[in-house]
Design a protein around this motif. Structure first.
Motif, PDB file in Angstrom:
ATOM      1  N   TYR A 188       0.858  -1.075  -0.053  1.00  9.08           N
ATOM      2  CA  TYR A 188       0.059  -0.195   0.086  1.00  9.08           C
ATOM      3  C   TYR A 188       0.873   1.290   0.043  1.00  9.08           C
ATOM      4  O   TYR A 188       2.089   1.127   0.363  1.00  9.08           O
ATOM      5  N   LEU A 189       0.370   2.370  -0.518  1.00 14.53           N
ATOM      6  CA  LEU A 189       0.783   3.536  -0.252  1.00 14.53           C
ATOM      7  C   LEU A 189      -0.041   4.585  -0.088  1.00 14.53           C
ATOM      8  O   LEU A 189      -1.210   4.936  -0.679  1.00 14.53           O
ATOM      9  N   GLN A 190      -0.158   4.886   1.322  1.00 16.75           N
ATOM     10  CA  GLN A 190      -1.111   5.864   1.852  1.00 16.75           C
ATOM     11  C   GLN A 190      -0.521   7.246   1.774  1.00 16.75           C
ATOM     12  O   GLN A 190       0.379   7.741   1.993  1.00 16.75           O
ATOM     13  N   MET A 191      -1.097   8.153   0.846  1.00 15.44           N
ATOM     14  CA  MET A 191      -0.821   9.335   0.524  1.00 15.44           C
ATOM     15  C   MET A 191      -1.770  10.353   1.282  1.00 15.44           C
ATOM     16  O   MET A 191      -2.940  10.236   0.840  1.00 15.44           O
ATOM     17  N   ASN A 192      -1.092  11.129   2.111  1.00 18.01           N
ATOM     18  CA  ASN A 192      -1.971  12.161   2.784  1.00 18.01           C
ATOM     19  C   ASN A 192      -1.529  13.675   2.391  1.00 18.01           C
ATOM     20  O   ASN A 192      -0.397  13.782   1.875  1.00 18.01           O
ATOM     21  N   SER A 193      -2.208  14.620   2.707  1.00 20.72           N
ATOM     22  CA  SER A 193      -1.917  15.904   2.432  1.00 20.72           C
ATOM     23  C   SER A 193      -1.320  16.144   0.912  1.00 20.72           C
ATOM     24  O   SER A 193      -0.371  16.778   0.677  1.00 20.72           O
ATOM     25  N   LEU A 194      -1.884  15.651   0.209  1.00 19.41           N
ATOM     26  CA  LEU A 194      -1.914  15.562  -1.406  1.00 19.41           C
ATOM     27  C   LEU A 194      -1.631  17.020  -1.935  1.00 19.41           C
ATOM     28  O   LEU A 194      -2.178  18.069  -1.486  1.00 19.41           O
ATOM     29  N   LYS A 195      -0.630  17.235  -2.807  1.00 20.29           N
ATOM     30  CA  LYS A 195      -0.559  18.522  -3.317  1.00 20.29           C
ATOM     31  C   LYS A 195      -0.551  18.388  -4.699  1.00 20.29           C
ATOM     32  O   LYS A 195      -0.433  17.231  -5.406  1.00 20.29           O
ATOM     33  N   PRO A 196      -0.957  19.452  -5.569  1.00 21.15           N
ATOM     34  CA  PRO A 196      -1.007  19.273  -7.009  1.00 21.15           C
ATOM     35  C   PRO A 196       0.374  18.737  -7.790  1.00 21.15           C
ATOM     36  O   PRO A 196       0.225  18.111  -8.712  1.00 21.15           O
ATOM     37  N   GLU A 197       1.471  18.929  -7.287  1.00 23.93           N
ATOM     38  CA  GLU A 197       2.630  18.402  -7.578  1.00 23.93           C
ATOM     39  C   GLU A 197       2.769  16.928  -7.405  1.00 23.93           C
ATOM     40  O   GLU A 197       3.656  16.278  -7.890  1.00 23.93           O
ATOM     41  N   ASP A 198       1.985  16.449  -6.799  1.00 20.12           N
ATOM     42  CA  ASP A 198       1.895  14.904  -6.624  1.00 20.12           C
ATOM     43  C   ASP A 198       1.108  14.415  -7.860  1.00 20.12           C
ATOM     44  O   ASP A 198       1.066  13.135  -7.870  1.00 20.12           O
ATOM     45  N   THR A 199       0.545  15.043  -8.534  1.00 21.94           N
ATOM     46  CA  THR A 199       0.051  14.345  -9.995  1.00 21.94           C
ATOM     47  C   THR A 199       0.835  13.779 -10.684  1.00 21.94           C
ATOM     48  O   THR A 199       1.853  14.109 -11.201  1.00 21.94           O
ATOM     49  N   ALA A 200       0.542  12.307 -11.053  1.00 25.05           N
ATOM     50  CA  ALA A 200       1.361  11.587 -11.622  1.00 25.05           C
ATOM     51  C   ALA A 200       0.504  10.041 -11.963  1.00 25.05           C
ATOM     52  O   ALA A 200      -0.305  10.078 -11.344  1.00 25.05           O
ATOM     53  N   VAL A 201       1.238   9.469 -12.967  1.00 27.01           N
ATOM     54  CA  VAL A 201       1.085   8.060 -12.796  1.00 27.01           C
ATOM     55  C   VAL A 201       1.937   7.433 -11.832  1.00 27.01           C
ATOM     56  O   VAL A 201       3.157   7.518 -11.978  1.00 27.01           O
ATOM     57  N   TYR A 202       0.858   6.692 -10.966  1.00 23.51           N
ATOM     58  CA  TYR A 202       2.135   5.842 -10.126  1.00 23.51           C
ATOM     59  C   TYR A 202       2.173   4.291 -10.365  1.00 23.51           C
ATOM     60  O   TYR A 202       1.169   3.809 -10.742  1.00 23.51           O
ATOM     61  N   TYR A 203       3.400   3.815 -10.461  1.00 25.78           N
ATOM     62  CA  TYR A 203       3.675   2.400 -10.846  1.00 25.78           C
ATOM     63  C   TYR A 203       4.361   1.792  -9.431  1.00 25.78           C
ATOM     64  O   TYR A 203       5.012   2.339  -8.877  1.00 25.78           O
TER      65      TYR A 203
END
Length: 121
Positions: free
Chosen positions: A75-90
């Motif tokens: 799992y990858l728990q992602m909190n406090s997301l920012k616009p710069e986190d926008t991406a395709v995650y592999y």
């Protein structure tokens, strides 16, 4: 080795998402991401047993990698997301138990199909 990533989506800045990667076995695993026009980069990694983890400075304190070996899922728990986190995650798996070079994409022999994460401002 089969890897199936899921959990991506559209979220507002400050929100959270949890990505999952179901594997066909137990491997040391990593998450990488690729934003539009940029190279793919390391996000986080976890050892086969789950006792060792590491994450990129850009996500430290916001993203947490974990695993459930009974389910062969990382799992990858992602909190406090920012616009710069926008991406395709592999998600990616590496053979063997070595932790050497865990940030290097070339150390991972097996890759999932990617899941899109979009963070709106």
């Amino acid at each position: 080795v089969q890897l199936q990533a899921s959990g991506g989506g559209l979220v507002q800045a400050g929100g959270s998402l949890r990505l999952s990667c179901a594997a066909s076995g137990t491997y040391a695993m990593g998450w990488f991401r690729q934003a539009p026009g940029k190279e793919r980069e390391f996000v986080a990694a976890i050892s086969r047993g789950g006792g060792t983890t590491s994450s990129a400075d850009s996500v430290k304190g916001r993203f947490t990698i974990s695993r459930d070996n009974a389910k062969n899922t990382v799992y990858l728990q992602m909190n406090s997301l920012k616009p710069e986190d926008t991406a395709v995650y592999y998600c990616a798996a590496r053979d063997g138990s070595s932790w050497y070079g865990f940030v290097e994409q070339r150390r991972y022999a097996h890759w999932g199909q990617g899941t899109q994460v979009t963070v709106s401002s």
